[in-house]
Design an enzyme around this catalytic site. Structure first.
Site, PDB file in Angstrom:
ATOM      1  N   ARG A  60       1.127  12.394  -8.122  1.00 36.14           N
ATOM      2  CA  ARG A  60       2.459  12.941  -7.825  1.00 36.14           C
ATOM      3  C   ARG A  60       3.342  12.907  -9.060  1.00 36.14           C
ATOM      4  O   ARG A  60       3.303  11.958  -9.839  1.00 36.14           O
ATOM      5  CB  ARG A  60       3.143  12.133  -6.718  1.00 36.14           C
ATOM      6  CG  ARG A  60       2.477  12.275  -5.383  1.00 36.14           C
ATOM      7  CD  ARG A  60       3.297  11.584  -4.292  1.00 36.14           C
ATOM      8  NE  ARG A  60       2.442  11.308  -3.157  1.00 36.14           N
ATOM      9  CZ  ARG A  60       2.311  10.113  -2.578  1.00 36.14           C
ATOM     10  NH1 ARG A  60       3.017   9.083  -2.992  1.00 36.14           N
ATOM     11  NH2 ARG A  60       1.492   9.958  -1.567  1.00 36.14           N
TER      12      ARG A  60
ATOM     13  N   HIS B 241       6.678   2.774   1.590  1.00 39.17           N
ATOM     14  CA  HIS B 241       6.078   1.497   1.188  1.00 39.17           C
ATOM     15  C   HIS B 241       6.954   0.312   1.627  1.00 39.17           C
ATOM     16  O   HIS B 241       6.878  -0.767   1.042  1.00 39.17           O
ATOM     17  CB  HIS B 241       5.926   1.378  -0.350  1.00 39.17           C
ATOM     18  CG  HIS B 241       4.916   2.296  -0.959  1.00 39.17           C
ATOM     19  ND1 HIS B 241       5.118   2.898  -2.189  1.00 39.17           N
ATOM     20  CD2 HIS B 241       3.705   2.713  -0.526  1.00 39.17           C
ATOM     21  CE1 HIS B 241       4.067   3.639  -2.486  1.00 39.17           C
ATOM     22  NE2 HIS B 241       3.192   3.558  -1.501  1.00 39.17           N
TER      23      HIS B 241
ATOM     24  N   GLU C  17       0.016  -5.434   3.502  1.00 35.94           N
ATOM     25  CA  GLU C  17       0.708  -4.687   4.555  1.00 35.94           C
ATOM     26  C   GLU C  17       0.068  -4.928   5.925  1.00 35.94           C
ATOM     27  O   GLU C  17       0.762  -4.974   6.936  1.00 35.94           O
ATOM     28  CB  GLU C  17       0.693  -3.195   4.210  1.00 35.94           C
ATOM     29  CG  GLU C  17       1.606  -2.885   3.021  1.00 35.94           C
ATOM     30  CD  GLU C  17       1.224  -1.634   2.258  1.00 35.94           C
ATOM     31  OE1 GLU C  17       0.186  -1.663   1.548  1.00 35.94           O
ATOM     32  OE2 GLU C  17       1.941  -0.632   2.351  1.00 35.94           O
TER      33      GLU C  17
ATOM     34  N   ASN D 223      -4.315   1.743  10.249  1.00 36.64           N
ATOM     35  CA  ASN D 223      -3.615   2.719   9.405  1.00 36.64           C
ATOM     36  C   ASN D 223      -4.374   4.037   9.531  1.00 36.64           C
ATOM     37  O   ASN D 223      -5.430   4.218   8.941  1.00 36.64           O
ATOM     38  CB  ASN D 223      -3.633   2.206   7.959  1.00 36.64           C
ATOM     39  CG  ASN D 223      -2.883   3.127   7.004  1.00 36.64           C
ATOM     40  OD1 ASN D 223      -2.441   4.215   7.394  1.00 36.64           O
ATOM     41  ND2 ASN D 223      -2.741   2.702   5.767  1.00 36.64           N
TER      42      ASN D 223
ATOM     43  N   ARG E 196       0.436   1.417  11.570  1.00 36.51           N
ATOM     44  CA  ARG E 196       1.342   1.843  10.504  1.00 36.51           C
ATOM     45  C   ARG E 196       1.830   3.252  10.838  1.00 36.51           C
ATOM     46  O   ARG E 196       1.040   4.136  11.146  1.00 36.51           O
ATOM     47  CB  ARG E 196       0.582   1.877   9.191  1.00 36.51           C
ATOM     48  CG  ARG E 196       1.426   2.432   8.075  1.00 36.51           C
ATOM     49  CD  ARG E 196       0.626   2.624   6.819  1.00 36.51           C
ATOM     50  NE  ARG E 196       1.493   3.162   5.794  1.00 36.51           N
ATOM     51  CZ  ARG E 196       1.089   4.027   4.886  1.00 36.51           C
ATOM     52  NH1 ARG E 196      -0.156   4.462   4.877  1.00 36.51           N
ATOM     53  NH2 ARG E 196       1.930   4.469   3.980  1.00 36.51           N
TER      54      ARG E 196
END
Ligand code: ADP
Length: 400
Positions: A243, A181, A387, A8, A92
Site C-alpha cells: 500500500r 489494527h 491480537e 479471523n 475479528r
C-alpha cells in the site's frame, strides 16, 4: 476450564486459534486459504497441534465448509471430544464504524449491524460476517463476540478523526478517519505500562508502531488512542508492503487520464492497495526481508524502497511526538517491528534529536522489551503483538 476460539475470517481465508481459558493456553491453531477458489497446488489447510503440523489441499467451497472441516479435525485429533466444549468464539471484525466502541456479544441485531457496516470495509466485513454466520450455524450455543479493529480508535478527538471536507460528508456519509489494527495498538500499549511502574498510567504517552505487511502508527495518551495513521480505510498513513500510504488525491484522475490500463478510480485505489508500497518501488517484493537483502546487494530500487519506508514511518512518529507533546516510549510491534534490527535502527537513528537512542547490544534479533540506552529520553520497546489473545480474553470477559 473452557475452550475458546479466536477467528479471523477474510474473503478467502479463515485463521483460527483455540485456547484453553482462563489459562490462555493455545492448544491448536490453523489457517484455511483459497476458500471458494478452485483446488490448486497451494496447500490450503494448515493445522498445528502441539509439535504436529499438518498441511492438506482440499477444495473448500465456503466458510461453513471450512468451519465443518475445522471442527471435524479438532475431533479427529482428540483436541475435542464434543463440539460443545467450545463455549466461546471471538471474531475479528474490521469495521465497527461509530457504532461499536468496544467488543460486543453477537446477537441477530449486532450481526446485521456488522453486515450493514460493509460499505466502510467492503472487502472485510462481508467476510467477517460469513465467518460469524458459519459458526452460528454449526455451534449455535457458543457465546459469539465481535472484536472490532476500529474500536480502540473511537476515543480519538473530533479534531483528529474529521477530514477537512464540507461537513455533510461526515454528517450524511460517515466520511472520517476510523483507523485500524486497534486490537494490536491496544494490546501493546497496555503491555507497555509495566515498563513504567512509577508512572500513573493516565499520564503515559506512547507511540505504537505496528509495522508488518500492513502498518499503522498510533498516538496513545493515558491508554487511549488520540490519533492514528490509517484513515477511512487502511490505505492511509505510512508506506506499507503493497500500500502506498499518504498520497495527494489529485493523482487519481491524472493517472486515469494518462494510463489506458486504469479505467476508473477503483482501479487506481486497487493499484495503491495491492501494487504499491515496497512492492511498487522495489519492483521486487512486498516483503521487508527481500528489500533488506536487495539493499545489501546494492540494488538501487531496494535501497530507495527502504529509504522511503523509513522516511514515512519517521514522519508519522514525528507527527505524534507533536500530537502528544513528547512521549515516554516508542513501541515496535508486528512482523517488521518485532523482527527487523536494521529497520528499527534506521528509524530511531534519525530521531536522535528527540532523545531516542538504541543500545546496539539490545537491538538484536529476537529481542523483546527495552532496546534503548539507559539514558534515552524516550524508551524504545519491542512488544510482540497478540491480537488473538485479546479476542479470547474479550470472549471470557463478555461471557455470562
Ligand atoms: P500482517 O500485516 O500480514 O499481519 P505481519 O505482522 O505478520 O503481517 O508481518 C509480516 C511482514 O513482516 C513480512 O511481510 C515481512 O516483511 C516482515 N518480516 C518478518 N520477519 C522479518 C525479518 N526478520 N526482518 C524483516 N522483516 C520481517
Amino acid at each position: 476450564m473452557t475452550k475458546t476460539l479466536a477467528v479471523n475470517a477474510g474473503s478467502s481465508s479463515l485463521k483460527w486459534q483455540l485456547y484453553d481459558m482462563p489459562e490462555e493456553k493455545v492448544i491448536a491453531k490453523g489457517i484455511f486459504e483459497r476458500i471458494g477458489l478452485p483446488k490448486s497446488d497451494i496447500q490450503n489447510v494448515t493445522f498445528k497441534f502441539g509439535d504436529a503440523k499438518e498441511e492438506s489441499s482440499v477444495e473448500v467451497k465456503d466458510h461453513t465448509q471450512a468451519v465443518q472441516i475445522l471442527l471435524d479435525d479438532l475431533k479427529a485429533h482428540n483436541v475435542l471430544s464434543s463440539f460443545d466444549e467450545i463455549t466461546g468464539i471471538g471474531h475479528r471484525v474490521v469495521a465497527g464504524g461509530e457504532l461499536f466502541k468496544e467488543s460486543a456479544l453477537i446477537d441477530d441485531k449486532v450481526y446485521q449491524q456488522i453486515v450493514d457496516l460493509s460499505s466502510l470495509a467492503p472487502l472485510h466485513n462481508p467476510a467477517n460476517a460469513a465467518g460469524i454466520k458459519a459458526f452460528r450455524d454449526l455451534l449455535p450455543n457458543a457465546t459469539a463476540v465481535a472484536v472490532f479493529d476500529t474500536a480502540f480508535h473511537t476515543t480519538m478527538p473530533e479534531k483528529a478523526y474529521r477530514y477537512p471536507l464540507p461537513t455533510k460528508y461526515y454528517t450524511d456519509y460517515n466520511v472520517r478517519k476510523y483507523g485500524a489494527h486497534g486490537t494490536s495498538h491496544m494490546y501493546v500499549s497496555q503491555e507497555a505500562a509495566q515498563y513504567f511502574p512509577d508512572k500513573d498510567p493516565k499520564d503515559l504517552k506512547l507511540i505504537t508502531a505496528h509495522i508488518g505487511n500492513g502498518a499503522s502508527i498510533t498516538a496513545v495518551k493515558g491508554g487511549q488512542s488520540v490519533d492514528t495513521s490509517m484513515g477511512f480505510t487502511p490505505l492511509a498513513g505510512v508506506m506499507m508492503g503493497t500500500r502506498a500510504g499518504e498520497m495527494d488525491a489529485s493523482v487519481i484522475p491524472y493517472m486515469i487520464a494518462h494510463d489506458p490500463d486504469l479505467k476508473d478510480a477503483q482501479d487506481v485505489i486497487d493499484l495503491m492497495n495491492k501494487q504499491s508500497g515496497l512492492a511498487g518501488i522495489s519492483e521486487k517484493s512486498s516483503d521487508m526481508r527481500d528489500i533488506l537483502s536487495g539493499r545489501e546487494e546494492g540494488d538501487k530500487k531496494s535501497i530507495l524502497a527502504f529509504d522511503m519506508y523509513i522516511d514515512r514511518v519517521q514522519k508519522f512518529i514525528g507527527q505524534y511526538l507533536a500530537v502528544l507533546n513528547g512521549a515516554d516510549a516508542l513501541i515496535f510491534t508486528a512482523g517488521v517491528g518485532e523482527n527487523s534490527v536494521p529497520v528499527r535502527k534506521a528509524i530511531v537513528d534519525g530521531l536522535s534529536w528527540f532523545g531516542m537512542a538504541l543500545d546496539p547490544q539490545k537491538n538484536v534479533f529476537g529481542a523483546t522489551g527495552i532496546i534503548s540506552t539507559d539514558d534515552s529520553r524516550v524508551k524504545v520497546i519491542v512488544i510482540p503483538t497478540d491480537e488473538e489473545l485479546v479476542i479470547a480474553r474479550d470472549v471470557e470477559r463478555l461471557k455470562k
